[in-house]
Motif scaffolding. Sequence first.
Motif, PDB file in Angstrom:
ATOM      1  N   ASP A 274       0.830  -1.209   0.000  1.00 47.29           N
ATOM      2  CA  ASP A 274       0.000   0.000   0.000  1.00 47.29           C
ATOM      3  C   ASP A 274       0.863   1.258   0.000  1.00 47.29           C
ATOM      4  O   ASP A 274       0.477   2.277  -0.574  1.00 47.29           O
ATOM      5  N   LEU A 275       2.022   1.163   0.644  1.00 46.34           N
ATOM      6  CA  LEU A 275       2.916   2.306   0.759  1.00 46.34           C
ATOM      7  C   LEU A 275       4.358   1.845   0.575  1.00 46.34           C
ATOM      8  O   LEU A 275       4.730   0.762   1.029  1.00 46.34           O
ATOM      9  N   THR A 276       5.152   2.669  -0.086  1.00 44.16           N
ATOM     10  CA  THR A 276       6.591   2.420  -0.213  1.00 44.16           C
ATOM     11  C   THR A 276       7.329   3.660   0.267  1.00 44.16           C
ATOM     12  O   THR A 276       7.020   4.774  -0.158  1.00 44.16           O
ATOM     13  N   ILE A 277       8.301   3.458   1.179  1.00 43.55           N
ATOM     14  CA  ILE A 277       9.067   4.600   1.683  1.00 43.55           C
ATOM     15  C   ILE A 277      10.554   4.384   1.427  1.00 43.55           C
ATOM     16  O   ILE A 277      11.004   3.260   1.182  1.00 43.55           O
ATOM     17  N   ALA A 278      11.303   5.473   1.510  1.00 39.49           N
ATOM     18  CA  ALA A 278      12.761   5.426   1.342  1.00 39.49           C
ATOM     19  C   ALA A 278      13.330   6.782   1.717  1.00 39.49           C
ATOM     20  O   ALA A 278      12.592   7.757   1.911  1.00 39.49           O
ATOM     21  N   ASP A 279      14.655   6.852   1.801  1.00 41.46           N
ATOM     22  CA  ASP A 279      15.300   8.152   1.897  1.00 41.46           C
ATOM     23  C   ASP A 279      15.101   8.886   0.579  1.00 41.46           C
ATOM     24  O   ASP A 279      15.141   8.268  -0.493  1.00 41.46           O
ATOM     25  N   PHE A 280      14.913  10.190   0.655  1.00 42.52           N
ATOM     26  CA  PHE A 280      14.789  10.963  -0.574  1.00 42.52           C
ATOM     27  C   PHE A 280      16.170  11.478  -0.967  1.00 42.52           C
ATOM     28  O   PHE A 280      16.486  12.658  -0.826  1.00 42.52           O
ATOM     29  N   TRP A 281      16.990  10.538  -1.473  1.00 38.85           N
ATOM     30  CA  TRP A 281      18.290  10.955  -1.975  1.00 38.85           C
ATOM     31  C   TRP A 281      18.076  11.816  -3.220  1.00 38.85           C
ATOM     32  O   TRP A 281      17.221  11.520  -4.056  1.00 38.85           O
ATOM     33  N   GLY A 282      18.845  12.881  -3.342  1.00 38.88           N
ATOM     34  CA  GLY A 282      18.690  13.789  -4.469  1.00 38.88           C
ATOM     35  C   GLY A 282      17.708  14.913  -4.228  1.00 38.88           C
ATOM     36  O   GLY A 282      17.366  15.655  -5.142  1.00 38.88           O
ATOM     37  N   ILE A 283      17.249  15.051  -2.974  1.00 38.08           N
ATOM     38  CA  ILE A 283      16.263  16.088  -2.668  1.00 38.08           C
ATOM     39  C   ILE A 283      16.795  17.485  -2.998  1.00 38.08           C
ATOM     40  O   ILE A 283      16.028  18.375  -3.389  1.00 38.08           O
ATOM     41  N   ASN A 284      18.097  17.695  -2.894  1.00 38.82           N
ATOM     42  CA  ASN A 284      18.667  19.024  -3.157  1.00 38.82           C
ATOM     43  C   ASN A 284      18.549  19.434  -4.621  1.00 38.82           C
ATOM     44  O   ASN A 284      18.613  20.624  -4.935  1.00 38.82           O
ATOM     45  N   GLU A 285      18.363  18.459  -5.498  1.00 43.17           N
ATOM     46  CA  GLU A 285      18.161  18.768  -6.909  1.00 43.17           C
ATOM     47  C   GLU A 285      16.694  19.067  -7.211  1.00 43.17           C
ATOM     48  O   GLU A 285      16.383  19.758  -8.178  1.00 43.17           O
ATOM     49  N   VAL A 286      15.820  18.538  -6.375  1.00 38.49           N
ATOM     50  CA  VAL A 286      14.375  18.665  -6.636  1.00 38.49           C
ATOM     51  C   VAL A 286      13.756  19.788  -5.810  1.00 38.49           C
ATOM     52  O   VAL A 286      13.060  20.658  -6.343  1.00 38.49           O
ATOM     53  N   LEU A 287      13.999  19.738  -4.503  1.00 40.57           N
ATOM     54  CA  LEU A 287      13.440  20.731  -3.581  1.00 40.57           C
ATOM     55  C   LEU A 287      14.506  21.124  -2.559  1.00 40.57           C
ATOM     56  O   LEU A 287      14.427  20.737  -1.385  1.00 40.57           O
ATOM     57  N   PRO A 288      15.520  21.857  -2.955  1.00 37.95           N
ATOM     58  CA  PRO A 288      16.612  22.167  -2.025  1.00 37.95           C
ATOM     59  C   PRO A 288      16.152  22.884  -0.760  1.00 37.95           C
ATOM     60  O   PRO A 288      16.706  22.669   0.319  1.00 37.95           O
TER      61      PRO A 288
END
Length: 367
Positions: A274-288
Motif C-alpha cells: 500500500d505504501l513504499t518509503i525510502a530516503d529521498f536521496w537527491g532532494i537538493n536537486e528537486v526541492l533544495p
Amino acid sequence: MKKIDTLEKKDCSGCMACMNICPKNAIIMKEDKNGFKYPKIDEKLCIDCGLCSKACPVMNKLKENLYNIKVYACKNKDENIRKKSSSGGLFTLFAKYILDQEGVVFGAKYDENLRVIHDYIEKDGNINEFRGSKYVQSDINSTYAKAKKFLSNGRKVLFTGTPCQIEGLITYLGKNYSNLYTQDFICHGVPSPKVWKKYLDYKKEKCGEDPIKVNFRDKEVLGWSNFQVKYKYKSKDEIVHHDDDYYMNFFLRNYDLRESCYNCHFKKIRRNSDLTIADFWGINEVLPEFNDEKGISSLIINSNKGQEIFDNIKSSIDFAEVSIEDIIKHNSPLYVSVPYNEKREKFFDYLDNYNFEDIINEFLENK
C-alpha cells in the motif's frame, strides 16, 4: 507441481511463506553455509498438498498493480521523532494510525543478542522497537500466521518489511483482507545474518565488551545525508562515519547479500504494497529548500488504503508532491537489482577460514 525446496537460490528470497502455510509443519528453514535460510521439506511429514508452492511469491507472481501512484517528499513535523528515525519519520505515523484503532503493527527489530527478527506490537510505547534501518535480513519466523490470526479476528494490521516479505505475506494469505495494510521500502538488498553475527563478535574482540545497541543511521552530529553508525556499549559509545564502518562497506559493495538480491523478482515501480518509503536521496536537486538535513522521506502511495493512511497523517507532516522520476534518479534499487560482486564467493570463504582483520585487509584494501 514443483516443490518449494527445488527453487533455485537465485530465486528464493527466504520470505518463509512456505513454512508458515504448511499444515503439517513439514517445512523447516535451513541455514546454508553463508548464513541464509532456505526451505527444506521433511518428506516423512509432507502430504503433497501443494500449499507451499501456491504461497510462494516467485512461483505465483501477483498481478501488476495498475493504481495511479502518487509520490511525495515528506518529513514529520515532530523533530524529536525525526531525530530517532532513519529519514523523515513516516513509519511512526503509519504505525500510530493503526495502533490508535486497536490494530497491530508488524516489523523488524533487534532481539537481546542484536539478531534481527520480525515481531508485532500493540502499543504506541513499543513503536521505537521497529524504528530505524536494520541492514540484516530479518527472520520472519511465524509472523505471517500471527498476522492472519489477527486479521481473521477483525483487527487492523500494518505489516512492514522488504518487498519480498510483503509479497510473501500477500501470497501466503491468498485473499484480500480489507483490514490489512502493508508498507515496504526501497531495498538495496539483505546482508547475511552470519556476517552480522561475526561482525558483532569482532566488535566485542576490539572493544572488550558486547555491543548492546546499534543505530546504523545516526544523524545527530553530521546530519541525515552524512550519517554515522553508532554502537552502544555498557561503558561507552562508539560512533563511526558510514564510509569508515567495515560492515556498511561490505553491504554497500554487495559482498554479503542474499543470492536472490542480485536477481530480485520484487523490484518494480508499481508495488503490491500500500505504501513504499525510502530516503529521498537527491532532494537538493528537486526541492533544495525542503532539506534541513534532519531527514527527508520519499513516499509512494500504491493503493486506496495507502491513500487512506496518508490522508489521516498528512496534518502531521510537511510534504510536497514530486514525480516518480525524481525518486528513480538517485534511488534506482526501486526497480533495478544491485550488481553481483564477483568477489562474493571468495568473501564468504574468507568468512569461514580467516579472522575479521584478514577479511578487512583483503576486501577493503582501499579503505
